[in-house]
Design a protein around this motif. Structure first.
Motif, PDB file in Angstrom:
ATOM      1  N   ALA A   1      34.700  15.906  39.511  1.00 34.81           N
ATOM      2  CA  ALA A   1      34.195  15.689  38.158  1.00 34.81           C
ATOM      3  C   ALA A   1      34.124  14.196  37.849  1.00 34.81           C
ATOM      4  CB  ALA A   1      35.102  16.391  37.152  1.00 34.81           C
TER       5      ALA A   1
ATOM      6  N   GLY B   1      29.923  25.068  39.795  1.00 29.92           N
ATOM      7  CA  GLY B   1      29.919  23.812  39.068  1.00 29.92           C
ATOM      8  C   GLY B   1      28.544  23.371  38.602  1.00 29.92           C
ATOM      9  N   ASP B   2      28.396  22.063  38.381  1.00 30.29           N
ATOM     10  CA  ASP B   2      27.151  21.493  37.860  1.00 30.29           C
ATOM     11  C   ASP B   2      26.808  20.223  38.616  1.00 30.29           C
ATOM     12  OD1 ASP B   2      27.983  18.959  35.868  1.00 30.29           O
ATOM     13  OD2 ASP B   2      29.565  20.435  36.158  1.00 30.29           O
TER      14      ASP B   2
ATOM     15  N   SER C   1      28.409  14.993  38.198  1.00 31.41           N
ATOM     16  CA  SER C   1      28.921  16.310  37.839  1.00 31.41           C
ATOM     17  C   SER C   1      29.972  16.179  36.747  1.00 31.41           C
ATOM     18  CB  SER C   1      29.525  16.998  39.066  1.00 31.41           C
ATOM     19  OG  SER C   1      30.019  18.268  38.751  1.00 31.41           O
ATOM     20  N   ASP C   2      29.757  16.879  35.644  1.00 30.03           N
ATOM     21  CA  ASP C   2      30.718  16.814  34.547  1.00 30.03           C
ATOM     22  C   ASP C   2      32.024  17.517  34.898  1.00 30.03           C
ATOM     23  OD1 ASP C   2      28.956  15.409  32.949  1.00 30.03           O
ATOM     24  OD2 ASP C   2      28.115  17.221  32.035  1.00 30.03           O
ATOM     25  N   GLY C   3      31.925  18.671  35.588  1.00 30.89           N
ATOM     26  CA  GLY C   3      33.122  19.449  35.892  1.00 30.89           C
ATOM     27  C   GLY C   3      33.447  19.560  37.359  1.00 30.89           C
ATOM     28  N   GLY C   4      32.707  18.859  38.211  1.00 29.63           N
ATOM     29  CA  GLY C   4      32.863  19.004  39.655  1.00 29.63           C
ATOM     30  C   GLY C   4      31.974  20.128  40.169  1.00 29.63           C
ATOM     31  N   CYS C   5      31.656  20.087  41.456  1.00 32.18           N
ATOM     32  CA  CYS C   5      30.785  21.109  42.023  1.00 32.18           C
ATOM     33  C   CYS C   5      31.024  21.255  43.517  1.00 32.18           C
ATOM     34  CB  CYS C   5      29.312  20.787  41.768  1.00 32.18           C
ATOM     35  SG  CYS C   5      28.726  19.248  42.513  1.00 32.18           S
TER      36      CYS C   5
ATOM     37  N   ARG D   1      23.070  23.981  37.810  1.00 30.31           N
ATOM     38  CA  ARG D   1      24.362  24.595  37.593  1.00 30.31           C
ATOM     39  C   ARG D   1      24.549  25.650  38.683  1.00 30.31           C
ATOM     40  NH1 ARG D   1      23.246  28.405  32.266  1.00 30.31           N
ATOM     41  NH2 ARG D   1      21.341  29.389  33.021  1.00 30.31           N
TER      42      ARG D   1
END
Length: 285
Positions: free
Chosen positions: A202, A226-227, A265-269, A244
């Motif tokens: 992230a 993730g995104d 990536s805001d939240g990791g992916c 996403r």
């Protein structure tokens, strides 16, 4: 290639019925006139389709492919598959579940039986470097050859599958990106390009710029979880590519993704990358 890039959200795109195969459903992600094979998501019910059950009513089924490399990444459900190194011996059963990766190189003997069926139904990301590995594809009669359970058996050197559960593979540090991690599922062989899982943390703002594929080749990625925020550069300029879970991005010669300057990536992916590992260093780094 007849396209610069393809950007899809498979979580919202329609799922279509497979012609002449009731119960089988598909999302076609890439099948271009200049692309040798296909990338698609296949769906099947528990207990197999009626057509497959009819086939298995005559006994277990097994076959091999002459020249096409067939690959699967399991997204949901379960699928039982048998493999035979020697057609005279008992087959080895694997029940595939989420995050299983299966590669059947040419001359890999594999099949199914009526006694061991999917219990939950299944959803596979499936790709190949040619057509004819599935019963509904063009060229199946020439590419896919059945091997009966009665002698004589064909005197050919059968190949081994590549079969791993991705969760059992340890993450490795990315060789070019501090903080990124990778798992290599398979190395590239001939026209079947390498497949790698890439984990991006992230908030990563690494600058990346991927070299476009060679002439006649296509690279792609699928978001497992993730995104991801990129932009795709084509001969006509740059366009945003926000993905996403379930997102698919493919690009052909002359086109390639790069970082936009914002967080990747805001939240990791976690990404499945084919033909690349995404983490190439930008020229000025």
């Amino acid at each position: 290639m007849a396209f610069d890039y393809i950007l899809l959200d498979t979580s919202t795109m329609p799922v279509t019925d497979v012609a002449d195969h009731p119960g089988a459903r598909v999302q076609t992600l890439l099948r271009d006139e200049d692309y040798p094979g296909a990338v698609e998501i296949n769906f099947g019910p528990s207990g197999f389709t009626d057509r497959i059950r009819e086939l298995l009513g005559h006994g277990p089924h097994r076959h091999y492919h002459r020249s096409v490399n067939e690959r699967h990444y399991v997204l949901e459900g379960d699928y039982p598959i048998f493999h035979w190194k020697d057609p005279a011996n008992e087959g080895a059963l694997t029940r595939l579940h989420r995050h299983h990766y299966l590669e059947n190189p040419p001359m890999t003997l594999h099949g199914i039986t009526g006694d061991t069926v999917p219990e939950l139904g299944w959803k596979h990301l499936r790709w190949s470097d040619g057509l004819g590995t599935d019963i509904y594809e063009p060229g199946a009669a020439e590419e896919t050859l059945e091997v009966a359970f009665s002698r004589p058996y064909p005197e050919v050197p059968f190949a081994d599958p590549i079969l791993v559960h991705a969760e059992d593979l340890p993450w490795q540090p990315s060789p070019v990106r501090p903080g990124w991690r990778t798992k290599q599922l398979t190395r590239g062989v001939n026209s079947a390009r390498a497949a790698t899982l890439v984990s991006i943390p992230a908030g990563s703002s690494d600058r990346i710029e991927i070299t476009p594929p060679d002439q006649g080749e296509t690279s792609w990625l699928f978001v497992i979880s993730g995104d991801l925020a990129l932009e795709i550069v084509t001969p006509d300029g740059a366009s945003p590519a926000k993905l996403r879970e379930g997102g698919f991005l493919a690009w052909a010669e002359g086109s390639a993704p790069r970082s936009s300057g914002a967080s990747l990536s805001d939240g990791g992916c976690v990404l499945l990358c084919v033909g690349h590992a995404l983490g190439a260093v930008a020229p000025d780094q």
